[in-house]
Design a protein around this motif. Structure first.
Motif, PDB file in Angstrom:
ATOM      1  N   ASP A  97     113.218 -10.279  22.389  1.00 12.40           N
ATOM      2  CA  ASP A  97     113.508  -8.913  23.299  1.00 12.40           C
ATOM      3  C   ASP A  97     112.516  -7.979  23.191  1.00 12.40           C
ATOM      4  O   ASP A  97     112.575  -6.797  23.475  1.00 12.40           O
ATOM      5  CB  ASP A  97     114.757  -8.401  22.753  1.00 12.40           C
ATOM      6  CG  ASP A  97     114.826  -7.917  21.108  1.00 12.40           C
ATOM      7  OD1 ASP A  97     113.729  -8.314  20.587  1.00 12.40           O
ATOM      8  OD2 ASP A  97     115.446  -7.275  20.620  1.00 12.40           O
ATOM      9  N   VAL A  98     111.023  -8.393  22.720  1.00 10.42           N
ATOM     10  CA  VAL A  98     110.077  -7.384  22.799  1.00 10.42           C
ATOM     11  C   VAL A  98     109.011  -7.960  23.703  1.00 10.42           C
ATOM     12  O   VAL A  98     108.910  -9.340  24.045  1.00 10.42           O
ATOM     13  CB  VAL A  98     109.543  -7.135  21.483  1.00 10.42           C
ATOM     14  CG1 VAL A  98     110.721  -6.238  20.646  1.00 10.42           C
ATOM     15  CG2 VAL A  98     109.076  -8.126  20.557  1.00 10.42           C
ATOM     16  N   TYR A  99     107.935  -7.287  24.085  1.00  5.75           N
ATOM     17  CA  TYR A  99     106.596  -7.923  24.802  1.00  5.75           C
ATOM     18  C   TYR A  99     106.166  -8.883  24.317  1.00  5.75           C
ATOM     19  O   TYR A  99     105.626  -9.949  25.001  1.00  5.75           O
ATOM     20  CB  TYR A  99     105.827  -6.596  24.951  1.00  5.75           C
ATOM     21  CG  TYR A  99     104.598  -7.096  26.139  1.00  5.75           C
ATOM     22  CD1 TYR A  99     104.731  -7.084  27.609  1.00  5.75           C
ATOM     23  CD2 TYR A  99     103.359  -7.362  25.636  1.00  5.75           C
ATOM     24  CE1 TYR A  99     103.995  -7.478  28.172  1.00  5.75           C
ATOM     25  CE2 TYR A  99     102.335  -7.608  26.339  1.00  5.75           C
ATOM     26  CZ  TYR A  99     102.529  -7.779  27.867  1.00  5.75           C
ATOM     27  OH  TYR A  99     101.516  -8.052  28.566  1.00  5.75           O
ATOM     28  N   TYR A 100     105.551  -8.701  22.888  1.00  7.06           N
ATOM     29  CA  TYR A 100     105.103 -10.041  22.198  1.00  7.06           C
ATOM     30  C   TYR A 100     105.478  -9.929  20.570  1.00  7.06           C
ATOM     31  O   TYR A 100     105.792  -8.633  20.301  1.00  7.06           O
ATOM     32  CB  TYR A 100     103.641  -9.778  22.301  1.00  7.06           C
ATOM     33  CG  TYR A 100     102.763 -10.873  21.791  1.00  7.06           C
ATOM     34  CD1 TYR A 100     102.457 -12.069  22.351  1.00  7.06           C
ATOM     35  CD2 TYR A 100     102.438 -10.775  20.609  1.00  7.06           C
ATOM     36  CE1 TYR A 100     101.897 -13.145  21.785  1.00  7.06           C
ATOM     37  CE2 TYR A 100     101.441 -11.822  19.669  1.00  7.06           C
ATOM     38  CZ  TYR A 100     101.365 -12.916  20.314  1.00  7.06           C
ATOM     39  OH  TYR A 100     100.626 -14.037  19.976  1.00  7.06           O
ATOM     40  N   SER A 101     105.878 -10.902  20.204  1.00  8.53           N
ATOM     41  CA  SER A 101     106.125 -11.175  18.852  1.00  8.53           C
ATOM     42  C   SER A 101     105.550 -12.331  18.169  1.00  8.53           C
ATOM     43  O   SER A 101     105.836 -13.452  18.617  1.00  8.53           O
ATOM     44  CB  SER A 101     107.504 -10.907  18.560  1.00  8.53           C
ATOM     45  OG  SER A 101     108.181 -11.265  17.518  1.00  8.53           O
ATOM     46  N   GLU A 114     103.491  -7.078  16.598  1.00 10.47           N
ATOM     47  CA  GLU A 114     104.747  -7.031  17.599  1.00 10.47           C
ATOM     48  C   GLU A 114     104.412  -5.892  18.553  1.00 10.47           C
ATOM     49  O   GLU A 114     103.582  -4.717  18.219  1.00 10.47           O
ATOM     50  CB  GLU A 114     105.867  -6.390  16.626  1.00 10.47           C
ATOM     51  CG  GLU A 114     107.117  -6.626  17.657  1.00 10.47           C
ATOM     52  CD  GLU A 114     108.594  -6.236  16.812  1.00 10.47           C
ATOM     53  OE1 GLU A 114     108.682  -7.066  15.827  1.00 10.47           O
ATOM     54  OE2 GLU A 114     108.856  -5.115  16.876  1.00 10.47           O
ATOM     55  N   ILE A 115     104.422  -6.117  19.782  1.00  5.48           N
ATOM     56  CA  ILE A 115     104.249  -5.253  20.896  1.00  5.48           C
ATOM     57  C   ILE A 115     105.213  -4.689  21.794  1.00  5.48           C
ATOM     58  O   ILE A 115     106.222  -5.846  21.913  1.00  5.48           O
ATOM     59  CB  ILE A 115     103.052  -5.964  21.914  1.00  5.48           C
ATOM     60  CG1 ILE A 115     101.877  -6.463  20.928  1.00  5.48           C
ATOM     61  CG2 ILE A 115     102.586  -4.775  22.954  1.00  5.48           C
ATOM     62  CD1 ILE A 115     100.749  -7.027  21.788  1.00  5.48           C
ATOM     63  N   LYS A 116     105.657  -3.620  21.897  1.00  8.34           N
ATOM     64  CA  LYS A 116     106.800  -3.193  22.587  1.00  8.34           C
ATOM     65  C   LYS A 116     106.022  -2.160  23.597  1.00  8.34           C
ATOM     66  O   LYS A 116     105.230  -1.684  23.498  1.00  8.34           O
ATOM     67  CB  LYS A 116     107.728  -2.240  21.901  1.00  8.34           C
ATOM     68  CG  LYS A 116     108.170  -3.065  20.867  1.00  8.34           C
ATOM     69  CD  LYS A 116     109.129  -2.181  20.027  1.00  8.34           C
ATOM     70  CE  LYS A 116     109.891  -2.744  18.568  1.00  8.34           C
ATOM     71  NZ  LYS A 116     108.902  -2.796  17.581  1.00  8.34           N
ATOM     72  N   ILE A 117     106.874  -2.193  24.726  1.00  9.75           N
ATOM     73  CA  ILE A 117     106.748  -1.266  25.972  1.00  9.75           C
ATOM     74  C   ILE A 117     107.240  -0.016  25.713  1.00  9.75           C
ATOM     75  O   ILE A 117     108.522  -0.013  25.489  1.00  9.75           O
ATOM     76  CB  ILE A 117     107.198  -1.865  27.368  1.00  9.75           C
ATOM     77  CG1 ILE A 117     106.417  -3.320  27.509  1.00  9.75           C
ATOM     78  CG2 ILE A 117     106.686  -0.739  28.536  1.00  9.75           C
ATOM     79  CD1 ILE A 117     106.982  -4.044  28.819  1.00  9.75           C
ATOM     80  N   ASN A 121     105.622   3.395  29.839  1.00  8.95           N
ATOM     81  CA  ASN A 121     104.951   2.406  30.263  1.00  8.95           C
ATOM     82  C   ASN A 121     103.525   2.185  29.616  1.00  8.95           C
ATOM     83  O   ASN A 121     102.617   1.425  30.266  1.00  8.95           O
ATOM     84  CB  ASN A 121     104.721   2.402  32.093  1.00  8.95           C
ATOM     85  CG  ASN A 121     106.168   2.117  32.360  1.00  8.95           C
ATOM     86  OD1 ASN A 121     106.899   1.204  32.085  1.00  8.95           O
ATOM     87  ND2 ASN A 121     106.161   2.547  33.590  1.00  8.95           N
ATOM     88  N   TYR A 123     101.915   0.535  25.559  1.00  9.42           N
ATOM     89  CA  TYR A 123     102.362  -0.352  24.825  1.00  9.42           C
ATOM     90  C   TYR A 123     101.868  -0.067  23.320  1.00  9.42           C
ATOM     91  O   TYR A 123     100.933   0.240  22.948  1.00  9.42           O
ATOM     92  CB  TYR A 123     101.598  -1.866  24.869  1.00  9.42           C
ATOM     93  CG  TYR A 123     101.755  -2.223  26.577  1.00  9.42           C
ATOM     94  CD1 TYR A 123     102.641  -3.291  26.430  1.00  9.42           C
ATOM     95  CD2 TYR A 123     101.297  -1.660  27.555  1.00  9.42           C
ATOM     96  CE1 TYR A 123     103.159  -3.885  27.806  1.00  9.42           C
ATOM     97  CE2 TYR A 123     101.706  -2.150  28.828  1.00  9.42           C
ATOM     98  CZ  TYR A 123     102.385  -3.243  29.022  1.00  9.42           C
ATOM     99  OH  TYR A 123     102.967  -3.615  30.180  1.00  9.42           O
ATOM    100  N   LYS A 140      97.886  -1.160  28.830  1.00  9.68           N
ATOM    101  CA  LYS A 140      98.185  -2.507  28.729  1.00  9.68           C
ATOM    102  C   LYS A 140      96.694  -3.102  28.777  1.00  9.68           C
ATOM    103  O   LYS A 140      96.481  -4.137  27.776  1.00  9.68           O
ATOM    104  CB  LYS A 140      98.695  -3.154  30.256  1.00  9.68           C
ATOM    105  CG  LYS A 140      98.782  -4.518  30.095  1.00  9.68           C
ATOM    106  CD  LYS A 140      99.934  -5.007  31.428  1.00  9.68           C
ATOM    107  CE  LYS A 140     100.183  -6.270  31.311  1.00  9.68           C
ATOM    108  NZ  LYS A 140     101.087  -6.860  32.441  1.00  9.68           N
TER     109      LYS A 140
END
Length: 215
Positions: A97-101, A114-117, A121, A123, A140
């Protein structure tokens, strides 16, 4: 209780030849950083030392926290000497449920990326590795650069067991360590943002960059 903040500046990633950070996938950048031999350390703290590249400025240092700046980015770094000394290890469960994990592991080192938006907008990049954690918010197009710098910096940390044993025996670490769980990912409203608000953006456009920095 106040939190420790490490503003970790971007460290030049020393890949060979014509490698370009902005063209690499996240997985490739992580693998290359973990497999690199690192560079000689040049910065010394109580119980550990690390490599600070040219162009990176220390804005504030307190205990096992540093606020560093390069270009207009602010990084927060916390080095968890107590968890290292006790060899604590926890498994990271990758998220959907995150941009990248991604869980990170090489030899006896482990952690996660871990990357979240964020709401505006941008990161929120959070990397825990080698018993230390870096948090930074970037655009980004700067995610790959942040990953490269952060992984090299975290990988360069070298812990001095004899010094840490002495500090633990004197209760120095327990008395000075601020409670901060590096094994749990933070949200984008974490204490890191308080550091950004306190210090603002760091700008030094004419600094001398490390010659190993690959653009």
């Amino acid at each position: 209780m106040k939190k420790k903040f490490f503003l970790f500046l971007i460290l030049p990633f020393f890949l060979c030849g014509c490698t370009k950070i902005n063209n690499g996938s996240y997985d490739m950048l992580i693998a290359e950083a973990m497999n690199s031999n690192g560079k000689a350390v040049n910065t010394y703290r109580a119980g550990y030392k690390f490599y600070l590249p040219k162009g990176v400025k220390i804005i504030h240092h307190e205990g096992s926290n540093e606020i560093l700046g390069v270009e207009d980015d602010i990084y927060y770094l916390y080095v968890d000497r107590v968890s290292y000394f006790n060899r604590i290890k926890e498994k990271y469960e990758e998220k959907t449920d995150v941009y990248y994990s991604r869980a990170l592991e090489k030899d006896n080192l482990f952690g996660y990326l871990e990357i979240k938006i964020t709401e505006n907008n941008k990161y929120f990049v959070e990397i825990m590795y080698n018993y230390a954690k870096i948090e930074v918010i970037v655009e980004k197009e700067d995610i790959q650069k942040a990953i490269s710098y952060s992984m090299v910096l975290l990988s360069s940390i070298y812990y001095q067991d004899e010094v840490l044993t002495s500090l633990m025996g004197d209760d120095v670490l327990q008395a000075n360590e601020v409670e901060h769980n590096i094994f749990e990912s933070a949200d984008t409203e974490s204490g890191y943002l308080q550091i950004v608000e306190q210090y603002g953006q760091y700008e030094e456009k004419d600094e001398v960059m490390d010659p190993d920095f690959i653009r």
